[in-house]
Design a protein around this motif. Structure first.
Motif, PDB file in Angstrom:
ATOM      1  N   UNK A  27      -0.125  23.422  57.127  1.00 29.88           N
ATOM      2  CA  UNK A  27      -0.995  22.510  57.478  1.00 29.88           C
ATOM      3  C   UNK A  27      -2.241  23.053  58.243  1.00 29.88           C
ATOM      4  N   UNK A  28      -2.998  22.209  58.575  1.00 30.99           N
ATOM      5  CA  UNK A  28      -4.243  22.745  59.113  1.00 30.99           C
ATOM      6  C   UNK A  28      -4.024  22.912  60.771  1.00 30.99           C
ATOM      7  N   UNK A  29      -4.780  23.784  61.427  1.00 35.07           N
ATOM      8  CA  UNK A  29      -4.822  23.979  62.819  1.00 35.07           C
ATOM      9  C   UNK A  29      -4.956  22.464  63.534  1.00 35.07           C
ATOM     10  N   UNK A  30      -5.708  21.777  62.979  1.00 32.48           N
ATOM     11  CA  UNK A  30      -5.938  20.323  63.718  1.00 32.48           C
ATOM     12  C   UNK A  30      -4.716  19.413  63.868  1.00 32.48           C
ATOM     13  N   UNK A  31      -3.795  19.826  62.719  1.00 36.06           N
ATOM     14  CA  UNK A  31      -2.489  18.973  62.589  1.00 36.06           C
ATOM     15  C   UNK A  31      -1.594  19.689  63.459  1.00 36.06           C
ATOM     16  N   UNK A  87       1.133  18.761  68.753  1.00 35.30           N
ATOM     17  CA  UNK A  87       1.637  19.081  70.122  1.00 35.30           C
ATOM     18  C   UNK A  87       0.824  18.120  71.164  1.00 35.30           C
ATOM     19  N   UNK A  88      -0.041  17.406  70.850  1.00 40.17           N
ATOM     20  CA  UNK A  88      -0.688  16.428  71.831  1.00 40.17           C
ATOM     21  C   UNK A  88      -0.331  15.101  71.389  1.00 40.17           C
ATOM     22  N   UNK A  89       0.852  15.027  70.638  1.00 35.12           N
ATOM     23  CA  UNK A  89       1.401  13.681  70.130  1.00 35.12           C
ATOM     24  C   UNK A  89       0.273  12.758  69.821  1.00 35.12           C
ATOM     25  N   UNK A  90      -0.583  13.142  69.140  1.00 36.76           N
ATOM     26  CA  UNK A  90      -1.398  12.092  68.554  1.00 36.76           C
ATOM     27  C   UNK A  90      -0.938  11.350  67.227  1.00 36.76           C
ATOM     28  N   UNK A  91      -1.255  10.335  67.014  1.00 39.43           N
ATOM     29  CA  UNK A  91      -0.698   9.762  65.612  1.00 39.43           C
ATOM     30  C   UNK A  91      -1.678  10.263  64.417  1.00 39.43           C
ATOM     31  N   UNK A  92      -1.173  10.023  63.150  1.00 36.05           N
ATOM     32  CA  UNK A  92      -1.699  10.512  61.646  1.00 36.05           C
ATOM     33  C   UNK A  92      -0.971  11.749  61.168  1.00 36.05           C
ATOM     34  N   UNK A  93       0.276  11.939  61.658  1.00 33.97           N
ATOM     35  CA  UNK A  93       1.083  12.828  60.813  1.00 33.97           C
ATOM     36  C   UNK A  93       2.629  12.216  60.703  1.00 33.97           C
ATOM     37  N   UNK A  94       3.151  12.574  59.661  1.00 34.95           N
ATOM     38  CA  UNK A  94       4.441  12.111  59.361  1.00 34.95           C
ATOM     39  C   UNK A  94       5.526  12.661  60.046  1.00 34.95           C
ATOM     40  N   UNK A  95       6.605  12.041  60.332  1.00 38.45           N
ATOM     41  CA  UNK A  95       7.690  12.779  60.986  1.00 38.45           C
ATOM     42  C   UNK A  95       8.224  14.059  60.577  1.00 38.45           C
ATOM     43  N   UNK A  96       8.406  14.038  59.163  1.00 35.55           N
ATOM     44  CA  UNK A  96       8.474  15.284  58.477  1.00 35.55           C
ATOM     45  C   UNK A  96       7.495  16.530  58.777  1.00 35.55           C
ATOM     46  N   UNK A  97       6.181  16.299  58.767  1.00 29.18           N
ATOM     47  CA  UNK A  97       5.161  17.124  59.091  1.00 29.18           C
ATOM     48  C   UNK A  97       5.334  17.753  60.453  1.00 29.18           C
ATOM     49  N   UNK A  98       5.404  16.714  61.444  1.00 28.44           N
ATOM     50  CA  UNK A  98       5.550  16.998  62.903  1.00 28.44           C
ATOM     51  C   UNK A  98       6.769  18.251  63.028  1.00 28.44           C
TER      52      UNK A  98
END
Lengths: 345, 345
Positions: A20-24, A29-40
């Protein structure tokens, strides 16, 4: 031994391993929205496998760590729990921290040496990005500590107490003078002050200002009593002031917080004295307590919640290297209610 | 990319570089006495040069990190600052943490999703050794979160709410029942309860217990009003209950905290009703406020400071793998004072 520093695992390594990207990684780690559970899950797994955590690298990455701020408090736990000022101050600090997704690291200490040790451990252990320093005393060691550690701090206290640190304060001297002048303007000539802990710098400032105002107004009687800020101590002080013969006792009492003024109101009732006919009472801080008593309590009012918020904003500014000069918050102003009136005679 | 985990710098490396024992490094970072200033400086320098900090390795070294404990609170900042319960609870937690040289990481959150995110970030970022979970609601997500993360926690709440987590709680149902029975025994047949936030699990337990007790005693009138725990809301609720015609209004009111009871006392005075002759008021929690009003407030008393301390002790036990079963703290007991009496008619 000639150890060389271990090569640091970076957020880039974690991002690469998780695909993934550094942003992801940052989002996860900051628990912001925009990622699937699998990616997290994949990101957290990669971080675990590489032994990476943002607490290790946040300061390096961003220049400074701003997600945790320290506050060590040198007061007995029980007193802390009973003093509305502290809780309102902390709630104001928290309100600004929450906007920044930041937390407060809170610690009770027994003395100044322990506080200096705690601040050093927090800072060297990279647990905090900076600290809020409160309750300055004479010969306070924390200005020297701050310089030695190079730690961002905001001092809550008058610049005469805080040794050149960035400071946010309340102008206690002006407020005490206004309180005494108001009571004198009502006609009171015998005025007492039930003060806070004698070893605190801001108590000393209020004590000196009260003496000066009493002298300038040539009061017939002026008393000052030191307490530990508790309601019980405020009740004892009030009882001792009011047991003198009517011609020798104060006709008005100003308190250093509002819990002691509430206690004073209760002591007056217990002694058969009417408020404000027999004795005027003036509270300080003006938490909601002052509006809940009967009669309501006149008070020196200020926004303690807003004070805490302003201190937190100033600390963020210090941490991120912004403009953060020392400055006072608005001076407490008199809010007259039902507990102050001209004396009977 | 095929990153391999970076070799970890250990406390042994730091000790070797500083020319001291591992124990000395531990002393320095825990700020314990027994080291000269020069030795401490050498240790901190070595740690800096190697990029080592105890926050990275404490959990690995000791099996678990116990120097920081988390607490996320989902209440508005202003309400938090005005609610004596929270500050007394936190002061009790801090009193035990201080004995262990530990700190509390405190965060205000807006909702349960944010709390789950914060706890996960704290835990995965190795910022905490465990957490205190408060204010359980119906369908609370935190039991599932705890299992997923494998994080040590103590839940503050009745086991019926906390989904199998180690729990410490107050038996609210028994206490509400005792409060209603006491007022009924004084002769009251129309009794109201000014309750807390309706979405909290412990409020629901109290509401059900009040209904049951009112039914069992066949009261002529039973009212329950939900609030946000603030003094203002308590005043509004009291005013609305007492504006009915004398024959239709409650002769006794029990409150879910003491700040609302203090507000109720003030509303009674404002409406020209005498306490306890015209209406009896019964507070809850029994902070020092209840002894400072006139008349003093009868209350359901418990040791909130001691409750916080017991929760912290239980969490340390969970973190270190000791025996830590779920258990209640002592049930609140009635403390009769000046605000309750038999009804006039």
């Amino acid at each position: 031994m000639t150890a060389t520093p271990a090569p640091r695992v970076t957020i880039k390594d974690v991002a690469a391993r998780a695909g993934v990207s550094k942003g992801a990684v940052s989002l996860a780690f900051n628990h912001k929205p925009g990622l699937s559970e699998a990616t997290r899950d994949r990101i957290f797994l990669a971080a675990r496998e590489l032994g990476w955590s943002p607490s290790l690298t946040a300061r390096t990455l961003a220049g400074s760590r701003v997600d945790v701020v320290g506050l060590a408090v040198c007061r007995p736990a029980r007193v802390l729990g009973l003093e509305p000022w502290y809780m309102e101050f902390v709630s104001g600090v928290e309100s600004v921290l929450a906007e920044h997704s930041s937390s407060l690291l809170l610690r009770l200490v027994r003395n100044m040496d322990e506080e200096v040790g705690v601040q050093e451990t927090w800072w060297r252990g990279r647990q905090i990005g900076g600290s809020i320093l409160v309750d300055f005393r004479a010969d306070d060691p924390r200005a020297a500590m701050t310089q030695r550690l190079g730690m961002p701090v905001v001092a809550v206290g008058h610049p005469s107490l805080t040794g050149g640190l960035t400071s946010v304060w309340t102008d206690d001297a002006t407020a005490v003078t206004e309180a005494v002048r108001y009571l004198a303007a009502l006609g009171h000539r015998r005025i007492a002050r039930v003060g806070g802990a004698a070893d605190l710098g801001h108590t000393a400032i209020r004590t000196a200002a009260f003496d000066e105002a009493a002298g300038a107004l040539a009061l017939a009687g002026a008393w000052q009593v030191a307490t530990d800020f508790s309601g019980d101590a405020g009740a004892r002080a009030t009882r001792s002031l009011l047991t003198a013969a009517p011609a020798d006792r104060p006709t008005a009492i100003v308190y250093d917080n509002d819990i002691m003024a509430v206690a004073g109101l209760s002591v007056a009732a217990e002694m058969g004295l009417r408020v404000p006919e027999d004795v005027s009472l003036l509270a300080w801080d003006d938490s909601q307590l002052c509006r809940l008593t009967h009669p309501t309590l006149s008070a020196m009012s200020h926004d303690v919640h807003g004070f805490g918020a302003e201190v937190a904003r100033t600390l963020f500014s210090v941490i991120t290297g912004g403009e953060a000069g020392s400055h006072p918050v608005p001076t407490p102003v008199l809010t007259p209610r039902g507990s102050t009136a001209p004396p009977k005679s």
